[in-house]
Design an enzyme around this catalytic site. Structure first.
Site, mmCIF file in Angstrom:
data_model
loop_
_atom_site.group_PDB
_atom_site.id
_atom_site.type_symbol
_atom_site.label_atom_id
_atom_site.label_comp_id
_atom_site.label_asym_id
_atom_site.label_seq_id
_atom_site.Cartn_x
_atom_site.Cartn_y
_atom_site.Cartn_z
ATOM 1 N N GLU A 79 38.486 42.711 44.716
ATOM 2 C CA GLU A 79 38.845 43.254 43.415
ATOM 3 C C GLU A 79 37.725 44.098 42.820
ATOM 4 O OE1 GLU A 79 41.600 39.617 41.778
ATOM 5 O OE2 GLU A 79 39.437 39.496 41.518
ATOM 6 N N ASP B 178 42.963 31.141 39.525
ATOM 7 C CA ASP B 178 42.534 32.465 39.097
ATOM 8 C C ASP B 178 43.097 33.596 39.944
ATOM 9 O OD1 ASP B 178 41.178 32.031 41.383
ATOM 10 O OD2 ASP B 178 39.190 32.442 40.564
#
Lengths: 350, 350
Positions: free
Chosen positions: B64, B235
């Site tokens: 990410e 998450d």
């Protein structure tokens, strides 16, 4: 402190090592090899995870991240574009990039990319022209003689056999700089006093101006039949180089339509105006130039897959030549669940 | 070669220097200062350019990029999450980050962030708990005793005054490691044989498990009234830790709803389920805990502004202590339009 484990290190190509790498390979060879590497990844287009770059805009410019992945490697580039930077003695564009393993997320390369972006942009343009320009083109007009211009000139020499570049910039000092830099290249560099003059006898025209304010570098009457236009300066919203009428007469080729429609010359056109994706031409799924009279336009804005291909290329070259440093960038505890213990032991060992 | 100009260099905090920095400040002081720094940026929430992180998913994990900007500085973090990495002796999460000037796009800091992410995640959790948990909480259950666990324990000691942590992990070796690492901290670390046992007497429970497969760390019957839940292990899409019924009984606080609805515990709930943004509580625009019996839940997934605040913090500390290297990362020609000339002169000078 105990020395970091081998897993902690990421190979890093500094600006200095990038320049050494270019000279060790030879700049024209490198441009040719980059064009081939990028072409190979354009053929694998459908394998890649693609997204328009995401930028954060400000008054002076934009900062962007350009990620992509082929499923094995992940790459991204950080790049800014600040046209007014030169007034402060700064680069308009600076960049760096990273390659990582998709399977583990571990980085395998960090590299400067200001230099590499200049090289890959030129290599991409020449690679596109190899498929789109008239085969017998020997003369190229080069309008905008800033930081990207010499790279474009040499890439078109190395990849397309261009012999003369006709130079024009609104700043004559930039043209003189470009001509001087190309003097020993074997290219004939001809300084011109207008875009019009630069276009004389040229079958390819490259526009690579940097400033947002010069909105129309080429007007319709300047572009004759059969020309290939390599438009790379119009690369963000609100920044274009070509008059709209030229676009309407041209067969338009782009990298990744969702990005080009926002950033490229075609932002001037309706969002359904037909364009051809360059990768389709390269892989034989679409036609490139179909007649001698046709005007072909590569509306190049720069796409993540080009950076990915360039990073992979320099990664191999750097490992082979040793032209890299090792960066202690990954915390690597003996036991991966014991990051805290690594921190504590670092204090004890200090 | 001629040495690069000062503009070419970017301060770089290696893993080794990050560890030195932590010890020079003191880990508890640093966690407290980070909590304050993050809190200050949460108060400025509306100034920031916000976007959900953009990830590229693969079979084993995700990579990410998390950018943000307050208009003066731009920051981003590269981070991966690969739960199965530990089986190969690799970290689940590795990260690095960058700060740059918005006005010029020039980087001002590159830093390791594996260690820093562990610190800022713990600091954020404790900062949230400072606003949400019962004021008299002295005992915390800590379920999941992996790489993040000790950082959480120390942050809750430093910021919230926790005195005892009750440890549980499905792997007893992880619990033993965590207890050992906390032995000298002044915290009482109690190893427990079940989550249930860990919850005894605890007014705060922190769940920080790493593996996707452990989908329900807490069930509804385990959570009594008045508890604050700090859920940070859920998450990413498909990874949650709490039974849905707990969520329905809780007042839920999140960082950035567009991201948390995808990645957090609340991915189990309808997309219009009411949540409160933590920054609103901090700036007094929304209420935090309103009664002793209330169950408060911080559904923490990690947001770019926390990394931004952490990078700004270590940037100042590194410059003040000299605990950084200089990285030759920005090509800086004498004349910014003459990148090519810089390359040529590098060969001549070599």
């Amino acid at each position: 402190m105990t020395p970091p484990s081998p897993l902690a290190f990421v190979p890093y190509i500094s600006v200095e090592n990038m320049m050494r790498l270019v000279h060790s390979v030879g700049i024209e060879t490198m441009l040719r090899e980059l064009a081939d590497a990028i072409e190979r990844d354009f053929v694998r287009w459908n394998l890649f995870d693609k997204t328009p770059r995401f930028g954060i805009d400000s008054e002076n410019g934009v900062i962007e991240l350009m990620p992509t992945s082929d499923g094995e490697l992940y790459g991204f580039k950080y790049v800014n574009g600040h046209p007014t930077n030169t007034r402060q003695g700064l680069q308009t564009v600076t960049a760096f990039g990273l390659l990582a393993k998709v399977a583990s997320g571990y980085p395998v390369l960090l590299s400067e990319m200001t230099m590499l972006t200049a090289l890959r942009t030129a290599a991409t343009s020449a690679m596109a022209a190899r498929h789109l320009a008239p085969k017998d083109a020997k003369v190229m007009a080069l309008i905008g003689n800033g930081a990207q211009s010499e790279f474009q000139a040499l890439a078109f020499k190395a990849v397309c056999g261009i012999e003369e570049v006709r130079l024009y910039d609104i700043d004559a000092a930039a043209t003189a700089k470009c001509a001087r830099n190309l003097a020993a290249s074997g290219l004939r560099g001809t300084a011109c006093r207008s875009s019009q003059e630069a276009m004389e006898g040229a079958k390819i025209v490259t526009t690579c101006t940097a400033d947002k304010q010069y909105a129309t570098i080429l007007t319709d009457n300047m572009v004759g039949d059969g020309i290939h236009i390599n438009a790379i300066g119009g690369d963000c919203p609100g920044k274009t180089e070509l008059h709209r009428d030229i676009l309407l007469r041209s067969e338009i080729f782009v990298e990744y339509p969702p990005q080009t429609r926002i950033e490229g010359e075609i932002q001037q056109l309706p969002s359904d105006h037909p364009v051809t994706e360059l990768w389709q031409v390269i892989s034989g799924e679409a036609k490139g130039r179909t007649s001698a009279a046709q005007i072909t336009l590569f509306d190049g804005v720069g796409f993540a897959i080009e950076d990915f291909a360039a990073l992979k290329y320099v990664h191999e070259k750097a490992l082979a030549t040793g032209l890299y440093d090792q960066l202690d960038m990954i915390a690597d505890p003996d036991d991966p669940r014991d990051l805290f213990g690594m921190l504590t032991r670092a204090r004890e060992a200090a």
